[in-house]
Design an enzyme around this catalytic site. Structure first.
Site, PDB file in Angstrom:
ATOM      1  N   LYS A   1     -44.759   5.045  22.745  1.00 50.00           N
ATOM      2  CA  LYS A   1     -44.572   6.203  23.725  1.00 50.00           C
ATOM      3  C   LYS A   1     -45.435   7.341  22.875  1.00 50.00           C
ATOM      4  CE  LYS A   1     -42.525   8.792  27.352  1.00 50.00           C
ATOM      5  NZ  LYS A   1     -43.029  10.064  26.856  1.00 50.00           N
TER       6      LYS A   1
ATOM      7  N   PHE B   1     -53.724   2.878  28.758  1.00 48.21           N
ATOM      8  CA  PHE B   1     -52.727   1.863  28.771  1.00 48.21           C
ATOM      9  C   PHE B   1     -52.722   1.310  30.127  1.00 48.21           C
ATOM     10  CE2 PHE B   1     -50.808   6.110  28.566  1.00 48.21           C
ATOM     11  CZ  PHE B   1     -50.592   6.516  29.771  1.00 48.21           C
TER      12      PHE B   1
END
Length: 272
Positions: free
Chosen positions: A41, A112
Site C-alpha cells: 500500500k 494497480f
C-alpha cells in the site's frame, strides 16, 4: 467586472476536472484471502489517468510535464503517484504545483488497475502490461502483485513491508470486476487506523517542549474532541498546524466513548 468573473470561471474550469469514481478499500477483518493478489500500500497521491490527463482523487487536474505522461495509454488507468517509502511530503509538494517542473522526475505513476477493461484484475493488468511492451512510457509502472498463498504468507509479507517503513498491504480478489465503492473484494491491512480532524486549540509544552508547542486539541466531523501530543517534528513544534486546519492522525482503536486511543500526528491533510 463581468469579464473578470468570466475569466475566473474559465480558469476554475481548467483547474478542476470531473471527480473520478474510484475503487475504495475496506479493512481486512481476518477473512481468508488465499489466492488473492497482494501488493504494497503506497503512501503517495492517488491519481486517475483518463486517457488524456492525470486527475487527483479530489477531481483536480494535475500538471505534470508532457514528458512525464509521454507514452501513457489512450485508456483509463487507476494508480498512485509515488517515489519511495516515507516520502509523502515530498511527493505532495511535487504534485500540487500548478505549473510543470522537473521535480516530477523523482516520482512515477504506479498502476494497480485498468478500470474499464473486462475480466478480473489479472486480465485487466495484462492489457496494460501488453501495451507497455509495445510503447515506451518511462514514468508509468505496474505495481507489483504477489499471489497470497495463505494467512501466514500474508502476515509475513505485511511484516516485511512494515519493517521496511511501508504503510501496509492491499489484497484484492483477482476474479472480481472494478467496483467504484468500498467493496469486500478490495482490502487494506495496516497496524493502525488513520483519520482526519480539525485543529481547534494549541497547548504549550512541558519539559523539553516548555518553550514551544506541546499538543493540540482537535475535533472530528462527529464532534468528538481529543488531544494529540506526539508525532510532531522539531520544525512542527515551532510552527504547528494552524487552528482551523485539517490534519491526518493515526490511532490503534476507538474507545467506548468514541475517542481514538493513542492518537499520533501524521501530517497536514492535503486538499488534492
Amino acid at each position: 467586472m463581468r469579464r473578470l468573473i468570466i475569466l475566473w470561471l474559465m480558469l476554475a474550469t481548467m483547474m478542476f476536472a470531473a471527480k473520478p469514481e474510484l475503487m475504495l478499500l475496506k479493512e481486512w477483518d481476518g477473512q481468508d484471502v488465499s489466492g488473492w493478489l497482494m501488493s504494497e500500500k503506497m503512501d503517495g497521491v492517488r491519481a486517475y489517468w483518463d486517457g488524456q490527463k492525470l486527475i487527483s482523487r479530489g477531481g483536480i487536474e494535475l500538471s505534470p510535464p508532457a514528458w512525464f505522461t509521454e507514452g501513457f495509454p489512450p485508456f483509463a488507468v487507476d494508480g498512485e503517484l509515488w517515489s519511495k517509502r516515507g516520502d509523502f511530503e515530498n511527493i505532495i509538494s511535487i504534485v500540487k504545483k500548478k505549473e510543470p517542473h522537473d521535480g516530477w522526475k523523482n516520482i512515477a505513476f504506479y498502476a494497480f488497475d485498468v478500470p474499464h477493461e473486462n475480466g478480473g484484475l489479472i486480465q485487466r493488468l495484462v492489457k496494460l502490461e501488453y501495451y507497455l511492451k509495445l510503447n515506451q512510457a518511462d514514468y508509468l509502472k505496474v505495481a507489483k502483485q504477489i499471489t497470497c498463498k495463505d494467512e501466514e504468507h500474508l502476515k509475513s509479507f505485511f511484516q516485511e513491508i512494515e519493517k521496511g517503513g511501508g504503510e501496509g498491504v492491499v489484497v484484492r480478489n483477482p476474479d472480481t470486476k472494478y467496483v467504484t465503492k468500498r467493496d469486500p473484494s478490495s482490502l487494506k491491512i495496516k497496524s493502525f487506523h488513520d483519520a482526519e480532524c480539525e485543529v481547534v486549540e494549541h497547548h504549550k509544552g512541558e519539559g523539553k517542549y516548555k518553550n514551544s508547542f506541546g499538543s493540540l486539541t482537535c475535533k472530528t466531523d462527529e464532534g468528538i474532541m481529543f488531544d494529540i501530543g506526539s508525532g510532531f517534528s522539531d520544525a512542527e513544534r515551532k510552527n504547528p498546524p494552524a487552528i482551523g486546519s485539517k490534519i491526518t492522525y493515526k490511532f490503534q482503536e476507538i474507545t467506548k466513548g468514541g475517542k481514538p486511543r493513542f492518537p499520533v500526528y501524521m501530517r497536514m491533510k492535503e486538499e488534492i
